[in-house]
Scaffold this active site. Structure first.
Site, short mmCIF file in Angstrom:
data_model
loop_
_atom_site.label_atom_id
_atom_site.label_comp_id
_atom_site.label_asym_id
_atom_site.label_seq_id
_atom_site.Cartn_x
_atom_site.Cartn_y
_atom_site.Cartn_z
N SER A 61 0.77 -1.41 -0.22
CA SER A 61 0.10 -0.18 0.12
C SER A 61 0.81 1.67 0.35
O SER A 61 0.99 2.39 -0.67
CB SER A 61 -1.25 0.07 1.21
N ASP A 100 -4.69 6.54 11.49
CA ASP A 100 -3.90 5.46 10.45
C ASP A 100 -2.59 6.34 10.69
O ASP A 100 -2.45 8.12 10.21
CB ASP A 100 -4.16 5.39 9.17
N HIS A 158 -0.24 5.33 6.69
CA HIS A 158 -0.07 6.15 5.25
C HIS A 158 0.18 7.45 5.72
O HIS A 158 0.07 8.20 6.65
CB HIS A 158 -1.23 5.29 4.76
#
Length: 434
Positions: A155, A402, A405
């Site tokens: 990712s 998160d 990311h």
């Protein structure tokens, strides 16, 4: 290659709790991986990426754009070390925002999701020895004219590709020409810039080598460290530049295979396998990948860039209200890169150097060493804004964060600014010959 270092069970159990945040990195991509709808979707059931046969009209010229004197001056800094420096205040802000990009992926769209502390957009990376030029989308497109750039990995590869597409879209809208939405196959997409006949693709391959991802019936990943992942490698003859970004999935419980043998596993209680570390497994996977590219390039001159490991910034337990609340970068003296983050970067740097020394075919290979840059930016993650308006219902103490990311726009745009400088440097650098 050497033997894999053995970890005793106590050491393995002691580090597993630290590795839990990376489970988030494994789970979030599954929900985030949907194509960016810059243009209408084509047939999603094609077995391979189709060839480009699209016409496009634009006032932007692909040929009447010779390098400017300013660009030539910047190229004189090609020998600069772009990876050591500091984040400095910059009021100009990013090239794009949440409305000008076309579509930013849901989990990265921090501004639209309600983030109001936008100071994280007012910083710029300043190398110690030179200036890092601001990204020029037309220059990037000119350098990849008639070429295919493939982002391969997990990712974080997707996050970097999303950033690049957003910056390029400020000059020319990319056409989405391929995706496959069968099961997880939506993690393979391709975009085309017809005016430059330039292609940028995404290949989901979190191990680079062949792997069977964990499932509800099998809690462990199964990695075959001596076999490259054909889901991306079968298209290798179509690629001119491969950007590799991986490592996070190696922190998840796994069983390692080589040939017909099981080498061992990483945290697999209940299985009759030797507990071993994931460091050498990552090293073997990267070495297998490099060897496969060299063997299959057939003198076609595939360029390779490895984006190094990027740390997370959870404060507290990731699954117990752990968050990344910082609103400014760390200064260099505040934090030192160490432990697992430093070791993962070290392995990638060493393997890039080793592969460069052994390359006997036309091959250019470099590390996009962003580990320190990323380490100093605890303010750049979506945090609670991975979801829209996370605090409207008064659940501030329970909302998931998160901290792995990166927001778009955000610090990860710098990765692609340096990527462009590396490509410009290669323009006048010969490839190694057979």
């Amino acid at each position: 290659m050497g033997t894999i270092d053995l970890f005793n069970k106590e050491k393995s159990l002691s580090i597993i709790k630290r590795l839990l945040p990376w489970t988030l990195c494994a789970l979030l991509p599954i929900s985030y991986f949907y194509p960016l709808p810059f243009s209408p979707y084509p047939n999603p059931h094609l077995p391979h990426f189709p060839s480009n046969n699209i016409t496009y009209h634009s006032s932007l010229s692909a040929s009447a754009s010779p390098p400017s004197s300013a660009e030539k001056e910047k190229s004189n800094e090609a020998e600069c070390d772009y990876f050591n420096g500091e984040w400095v205040s910059d009021s100009r802000g990013p090239l794009y925002n949440d409305t000008t990009c076309g579509t930013i992926k849901e989990g990265r769209n921090c501004i639209t999701h309600g983030r109001t502390d936008l100071g994280y957009l007012q910083w710029r990376w300043k190398p110690n020895e030179c200036n890092l030029p601001r990204f020029e989308p037309q220059t990037f497109l000119r350098h990849i004219k008639n070429k295919h750039v493939a982002f391969v990995g997990d990712s974080m590869a997707r996050n970097q590709l999303e950033s690049l597409l957003c910056m390029l879209a400020t000059a020319l809208t990319p056409n989405l020409v391929y995706y496959n939405k069968a099961g997880k196959e939506n993690q393979f997409s391709r975009w085309h810039f017809p005016l430059f006949n330039a292609t940028i693709s995404l290949y989901w391959s979190p191990f680079l080598v062949h792997g069977i991802e964990k499932s509800s019936t099998n809690p462990n990943n199964n990695l075959y460290l001596d076999r490259v992942d054909e889901k991306w490698a079968r298209d290798m003859d179509q690629m001119d530049l491969i950007v590799l970004s991986f490592g996070h999935w190696f922190l998840i419980p796994a069983v390692y295979h080589e040939g017909d043998s099981v080498l061992g596993c990483h945290y697999c209680p209940g299985l009759n396998h030797t507990e071993i570390g994931f460091y050498d497994a990552l090293r073997k996977a990267l070495r297998t990948t490099f060897n496969s590219i060299v063997e299959r390039s057939r003198g076609n001159g595939i360029d390779i860039i490895v984006t190094t490991f990027t740390p997370h910034h959870f404060e507290g337990e990731w699954d117990k209200a752990g968050a990344c609340p910082k609103t400014k970068p760390y200064r260099n003296e505040e934090k030192q890169l160490e432990g697992m983050d430093a070791e993962m970067r070290k392995i990638e740097i060493e393997e890039v150097k080793e592969a460069k020394g052994k390359a006997r075919r036309r091959l250019r290979l470099e590390a996009l060493d962003v580990t320190k840059l990323a380490f100093l930016r605890p303010d750049g993650h979506p945090g609670p804004y991975m979801n829209p308006s996370p605090f409207v219902k008064g659940n501030a103490g329970r909302v998931q964060n998160d901290c792995v990311h990166w927001c778009l726009p955000g610090p990860i745009d710098t990765w692609n600014e340096i990527l462009l400088e590396m490509i410009k440097k290669w323009e006048n650098q010969p490839k190694s010959e057979d």
